[in-house]
Scaffold this active site. Structure first.
Site, PDB file in Angstrom:
ATOM      1  N   LYS A 164       0.841  -1.193   0.000  1.00  0.00           N
ATOM      2  CA  LYS A 164       0.000   0.000   0.000  1.00  0.00           C
ATOM      3  C   LYS A 164       0.882   1.250   0.000  1.00  0.00           C
ATOM      4  O   LYS A 164       1.632   1.476   0.949  1.00  0.00           O
ATOM      5  CB  LYS A 164      -0.890   0.031   1.238  1.00  0.00           C
ATOM      6  CG  LYS A 164      -1.660   1.338   1.422  1.00  0.00           C
ATOM      7  CD  LYS A 164      -2.157   1.493   2.839  1.00  0.00           C
ATOM      8  CE  LYS A 164      -2.810   2.849   3.077  1.00  0.00           C
ATOM      9  NZ  LYS A 164      -1.886   3.994   2.892  1.00  0.00           N
TER      10      LYS A 164
ATOM     11  N   CYS B 217      14.098  10.881   5.936  1.00  0.00           N
ATOM     12  CA  CYS B 217      14.069  10.462   7.342  1.00  0.00           C
ATOM     13  C   CYS B 217      15.423  10.603   8.014  1.00  0.00           C
ATOM     14  O   CYS B 217      15.510  10.959   9.191  1.00  0.00           O
ATOM     15  CB  CYS B 217      13.549   9.035   7.467  1.00  0.00           C
ATOM     16  SG  CYS B 217      14.470   7.813   6.511  1.00  0.00           S
TER      17      CYS B 217
ATOM     18  N   GLU C 109      10.696   1.235  10.114  1.00  0.00           N
ATOM     19  CA  GLU C 109      11.745   2.228   9.873  1.00  0.00           C
ATOM     20  C   GLU C 109      11.078   3.579  10.019  1.00  0.00           C
ATOM     21  O   GLU C 109      10.315   4.025   9.159  1.00  0.00           O
ATOM     22  CB  GLU C 109      12.352   2.043   8.484  1.00  0.00           C
ATOM     23  CG  GLU C 109      13.667   2.790   8.304  1.00  0.00           C
ATOM     24  CD  GLU C 109      13.491   4.076   7.530  1.00  0.00           C
ATOM     25  OE1 GLU C 109      13.428   5.140   8.186  1.00  0.00           O
ATOM     26  OE2 GLU C 109      13.420   4.036   6.298  1.00  0.00           O
TER      27      GLU C 109
ATOM     28  N   GLU D 260      10.885  16.497  15.061  1.00  0.00           N
ATOM     29  CA  GLU D 260      11.409  16.337  13.700  1.00  0.00           C
ATOM     30  C   GLU D 260      10.593  17.210  12.749  1.00  0.00           C
ATOM     31  O   GLU D 260       9.427  16.907  12.483  1.00  0.00           O
ATOM     32  CB  GLU D 260      11.330  14.870  13.258  1.00  0.00           C
ATOM     33  CG  GLU D 260      11.878  14.629  11.875  1.00  0.00           C
ATOM     34  CD  GLU D 260      11.645  13.198  11.391  1.00  0.00           C
ATOM     35  OE1 GLU D 260      12.356  12.775  10.464  1.00  0.00           O
ATOM     36  OE2 GLU D 260      10.755  12.518  11.924  1.00  0.00           O
TER      37      GLU D 260
END
Length: 483
Positions: A169, A276, A242, A374
């Site tokens: 997905k 990331c 992750e 972040e």
């Protein structure tokens, strides 16, 4: 409005009764309609993957490698088409979109060059024990919107190479290029081996709860990763997560500022800061602080920000309205902090779409949202330090632990400090770059498990110990005795 995109279910293209709009972040307007998969379509995709699994796991590793290689070459042949669509749905400059596809193919080749072999644990007087790597079954993969092709391709490759089938997905923000991968996959794999369906957030929950899916491989935010893990716990699915990283780079006082400034800038602002493992916190020694800040601001002043098809554009928009609003909220909070200086940028650009000027923030510390959270956008806080050990302590004082770097002209000094970073990947004098033969993942809340390398492949399999005792030789028969 572009239409005609389809899911891949059991080797065939299939639409849905419902659809959702895909927004071009450079304009803020919809440019395509994507089919919105139903729960019934997911059930059929999982059933097809389960049906295909027994035959697929019996194929040899070499057979699977060759099919994946052919798939990769077919993707390469359609690079221009995929890249154009990727720029429209993700926003990155067209050349960067082509590079994303190329890097995904490099990673595919690296995965296929990695060996995952059975291991003999012992073979002695006690017997022989062999550890075998057994495929799990059906992998459920969920990919994010920042680099959709770069993250979909290795999940497909690792799942299939280890003998699993897959249901994938993509993010509803960037579903279309991944649906194209499914279209290509129909021509290269048996029906049911690769299934790709687009849907909203409920679709992801349906996957993580599904009894027919054996493992979830998820890349995305920490908050969503926690929900994935909680949902998968009901069936004890294996998970690889992750997740985000508020990654720090520590720049010591002995660097060549002019040499390192461009590397630091692009490790922070590449893909509009939406990577990331990009630099999200830049710790700079006080002796070179002002000089490095000035060098970064000078680079920012030369960088063209704009729509991905414009000539010379190097930085595109923030990918979606929700993230755009979040970055602007963090900037508004930053401007309220006493003593903090916005050296450049700091605002949205006066044009349609989700554009924010590259922003460098000075004289800021931990305890502010911009440093502690972040941002995942084109904003970089630059933090002053005087003692390297203190910088390490401050860099580690976070719930994140994906990656980090140390910069110094003394490589041995940098290595000593880098080894103290509480991260899954510690770089010395560079930052960014996932290599297909090197395991990648995070410490702390930046994830569970690893992708890439032999260790990553092991996370797509289960270990089975096959134990065989040593059978003592039969005593020799006495002379003249009947056998």
């Amino acid at each position: 409005m572009r239409q005609g995109f389809t899911h891949t279910i059991a080797g065939k293209g299939e639409g849905s009764a419902a659809s959702f709009e895909v927004i071009n972040p450079a304009t803020g307007e919809a440019f395509a309609l994507c089919p919105d998969a139903t729960r019934e379509q997911l059930d059929r995709a999982v059933a097809a993957a389960r049906q295909a699994f027994p035959a697929w796991r019996r194929t040899t590793q070499e057979q699977r490698r060759e099919m994946l290689r052919a798939f990769g070459e077919a993707v390469r042949a359609r690079t221009d088409e995929i890249a154009e669509l990727l720029t429209r749905e993700q926003g990155k400059p067209l050349q960067r979109a082509k590079e994303e596809i190329q890097r995904s193919l490099v990673n595919l080749a690296g995965i296929l060059a990695t060996k995952l072999e059975n291991e003999v644990l012992r073979d002695d007087a006690r017997g022989r024990v062999e550890l075998q790597h057994h495929p799990l079954g059906v992998i459920g993969a969920i990919t994010p919107w920042n680099v959709p092709i770069l993250l979909a391709m290795p999940k497909i490759a690792q799942a299939l190479y280890t003998g699993n089938t897959i249901v994938l997905k993509p993010s509803p923000y960037t579903p279309l290029t991944t649906l194209l991968l499914g279209e290509i996959a129909r021509e290269h794999f048996p029906p049911g081996v690769v299934n790709i369906l687009a849907g909203g957030n409920d679709f992801g929950r349906w996957m993580t709860e599904h009894l027919g899916i054996d493992k979830i491989s998820f890349t995305g935010s920490v908050a969503t990763g926690k929900r994935v893990m909680a949902s998968a716990a009901g069936t004890l699915k294996r998970v690889t997560l992750e997740l985000g990283g508020n990654d720090a780079a520590i720049v010591l006082d002995d660097v060549d500022v002019k040499a390192v400034a461009p590397k630091l800038f692009w490790a922070s602002f590449g893909n509009s800061g939406q990577i990331c493992q990009a630099i999200k916190r830049l710790y700079v020694h006080e002796k070179i602080y002002d000089e490095l800040c000035a060098a970064l601001v000078a680079i920012a002043g030369t960088v063209k920000v704009g729509e991905g098809f414009e000539e010379g554009v190097l930085i595109g928009p923030v990918q979606n309205k929700m993230q755009y609003d979040r970055v602007l909220e963090l900037l508004a909070d930053t401007k309220r902090q006493p003593g903090v200086r916005i050296l450049c940028g700091g605002d949205a650009l006066p044009r349609p779409g989700y554009f924010i000027a590259p922003t460098i923030v000075a004289d800021i510390r931990e305890g502010t949202r911009l440093v502690d959270e972040e941002p995942f956008g084109p904003v970089l806080p630059v933090i002053r330090f005087s003692d390297a050990d203190d910088a390490i302590r401050r860099a580690n004082d976070t719930r994140f632990g994906l990656a980090g770097s140390v910069w110094s002209s003394d490589e041995a000094r940098a290595k000593t400090l880098a080894e103290q970073l509480e991260v899954g990947t510690a770089w010395i004098n560079h930052h960014l770059g996932v290599e297909p033969d090197v395991p990648f993942g995070g410490f702390k809340e930046s994830g569970i498990g690893r992708e890439y390398g032999a260790d990553g492949l092991k996370h797509y399999s289960e270990i089975r110990a096959v134990s065989r005792p040593i059978i003592p030789p039969r005593p020799a028969a006495a002379p003249g005795a009947k056998p």
